[in-house]
Design an enzyme around this catalytic site. Structure first.
Site, PDB file in Angstrom:
ATOM      1  N   GLU A 247     -60.051   7.035 -23.178  1.00  0.00           N
ATOM      2  CA  GLU A 247     -59.459   8.430 -22.237  1.00  0.00           C
ATOM      3  C   GLU A 247     -60.745   8.786 -23.486  1.00  0.00           C
ATOM      4  O   GLU A 247     -61.248   9.378 -24.080  1.00  0.00           O
ATOM      5  CB  GLU A 247     -58.145   8.192 -23.342  1.00  0.00           C
ATOM      6  CG  GLU A 247     -57.678   9.276 -23.205  1.00  0.00           C
ATOM      7  CD  GLU A 247     -56.404   9.380 -24.994  1.00  0.00           C
ATOM      8  OE1 GLU A 247     -56.941  10.819 -24.940  1.00  0.00           O
ATOM      9  OE2 GLU A 247     -55.908   8.607 -25.038  1.00  0.00           O
ATOM     10  N   CYS A 284     -55.249  15.309 -27.650  1.00  0.00           N
ATOM     11  CA  CYS A 284     -55.783  15.002 -26.143  1.00  0.00           C
ATOM     12  C   CYS A 284     -54.927  15.144 -25.351  1.00  0.00           C
ATOM     13  O   CYS A 284     -55.116  15.205 -24.216  1.00  0.00           O
ATOM     14  CB  CYS A 284     -55.846  13.359 -26.225  1.00  0.00           C
ATOM     15  SG  CYS A 284     -54.524  13.258 -26.799  1.00  0.00           S
TER      16      CYS A 284
END
Length: 505
Positions: A247, A284
């Site tokens: 990620e 994020c």
């Protein structure tokens, strides 16, 4: 927590804090993981679920030492870290439930049809098995929930894969405390020591050796695009390539629809700043891009957001390196010829305090400069002013892959939203309406992933029960007698199955 346990925890933290592992330690950890693999992958569901729950119990038993250590190392506030501890334990319990139910094994049975014409069908049975030992890289921004005992570790252990963690250097003592909690759970549950390993050390050499070790079968990573792509390259250059579930990078576009802006622009401006500055913007899912069509509603939003941002206190960033990168990126935007500075937050007193930033550009300029769509890790966001709906669609269509996309809308915005959703489905792993992307629910229906560069594999998620699928592969057994078949594939297993195409249990 007993006095004896306190001594064990302190000793483990001191040992990991003062040591730095090297290639020999990587070799030993991977050898132990490989030796444990065939034993651990065949543990029964109850034993494995109990092990995951025991890890959670051991983490809770560390007590306030864990929170205070993480506060000191990360600069994050107590409430945030206590919530993160709860999330860490919660996702371990979630995967324990997944393991007990057994559906993750994907059992399929097609019984033999010896009399079928023109050809008989053999007996076919399928189950999912773990890939092998998994390397997990701890994240800087979540010292607990995305690090040593985070989602990658929990889902890999749930799948039956031993884990070797490369601890993040930003919080080594926190990682050491959690690693020792996992080791205590391994011992208490009678599992081989190699089920879990923990390596610490500065630089990239340790991680490189770990990914290149032939006994590692997959990698879990949360971090920068550069770091994730470097691991992908290493993994693909091995004699036997392996998957890297990374990620990496996302700016999480927020679309302010015309009627929603007209109805509540000021409230949206204030709420946006709350999401933007949460945790110094070090999420994020931080809302790093805002899209809206020119008009009075947008002007009201900008004014409200600017006022709220001007009052936003600066917060410490996780590391000096992260702070330096943030300062460089926001300075580049502030000096960009096609970018206007809407507002800046308050200047902090600490050397790593990040000053929040909100910038603006036009859709034309955004589409002409790819760099404007790159992630700035921290409390910085860019407003893209669109002339009309077509320009808004064009901006979204040109955007990179994202973890999230958000629509703020009223009922009268449905027609435009209907036009945008198919575009967003191709760009994001999670689409929200009338919320903010910060905050990721640990649940069965959650997707925390998305098209590149949000992740290295858009088919996967790093949060939620589907994360277990990353570390599994199918094996089909043809005409094996009962004595050779895994017990979970016996006719009387009682597990959720697809029998001749019909779901059971």
């Amino acid at each position: 927590m007993s006095d004896n346990q306190s001594e064990v925890i302190e000793r483990a933290a001191s040992t990991d804090r003062s040591s730095s592992h090297g290639p020999a330690d990587v070799d030993a950890a991977c050898a132990a993981a490989e030796a444990a693999f065939d034993i651990y992958r065949e543990t029964d569901r109850e034993a494995r679920a109990a092990f995951l729950e025991r890890i959670g119990d051991e983490i809770v038993a560390i007590g306030d030492v864990l929170i205070e250590t993480a506060m000191r190392e990360s600069g994050l506030p107590r409430a945030r870290l206590e919530g993160e501890r709860g999330r860490t334990v919660g996702q371990l319990k979630l995967f324990a439930g997944v393991v007990r139910r057994g559906a993750w094994m994907g059992i399929r049975i097609d019984p033999a049809l010896p009399d079928r014409a023109p050809l008989p069908r053999p007996d076919l049975r399928l189950r999912m098995i773990p890939l092998g030992p998994v390397a997990v890289f701890g994240a800087s921004n979540f010292p607990l929930a995305f690090s040593t005992a985070g989602g990658d570790t929990a889902s890999a252990l749930a799948a039956g894969a031993p884990v070797v963690v490369k601890g993040h250097p930003a919080h080594p003592e926190t990682g050491a405390l959690v690693a020792d909690a996992i080791r205590r759970a391994v011992t208490a549950c009678g599992l081989p020591d190699g089920v879990f390993g923990h390596l610490v050390g500065p630089g990239i050499e340790l991680g490189t050796a770990l990914v290149q070790d032939p006994r590692i079968a997959a990698v879990g990573f949360t971090g920068s695009r550069g770091g994730g792509l470097a691991l992908v390259k290493l993994a693909q250059s091995r004699p036997v390539p392996i998957p890297v579930y990374a990620e990496m990078s996302s700016i999480n576009p927020v679309v302010l629809m015309p009627h929603a802006l007209k109805a509540r622009a000021a409230a949206l401006g204030a709420a946006f700043v709350g999401s933007l500055t949460m945790g110094a913007g070090q999420f994020c899912t931080n809302p790093g891009l805002v899209l809206a069509i020119e008009g009075d509603g947008l002007d009201t939003f900008v004014q409200a957001a600017g006022e709220a941002l001007a009052n936003a206190a600066a917060s410490p960033m996780l590391t000096s390196g992260i702070h330096a990168a943030y300062e460089q990126a926001t300075a580049a935007l502030a000096s960009h010829d096609a970018v206007e500075t809407i507002a800046r937050g308050q200047v902090g007193e600490g050397v790593t305090h990040g000053q929040a930033a909100f910038f603006s550009t036009t859709a034309t300029q955004f589409l002409s400069d790819e760099a404007l769509g790159h992630e700035v890790f921290g409390a910085s966001s860019l407003l893209v002013r669109c002339r009309d709906e077509d320009e808004m669609v064009a901006v979204l269509a040109a955007a990179e892959g994202q973890l999230t996309a958000t629509l703020h809308m009223d009922d009268d915005d449905t027609a435009l939203a209907t036009r945008l959703v198919p575009v967003l489905e191709r760009k994001a792993g999670r689409i929200l309406a009338n919320g903010w992307p910060t905050g990721v629910e640990v649940a069965h229906a959650m997707v925390h992933g998305g098209p590149f560069p949000a992740t290295s594999d858009a088919r996967t998620t790093s949060v939620g029960s589907l994360a277990i699928d990353r570390f599994l592969r199918p094996v089909s057994y043809q005409n094996l007698g009962t004595a050779l078949l895994p017990t979970v594939l016996h006719d009387d297993s009682g597990l959720p199955s697809l029998i001749d195409g019909v779901a059971t249990n």
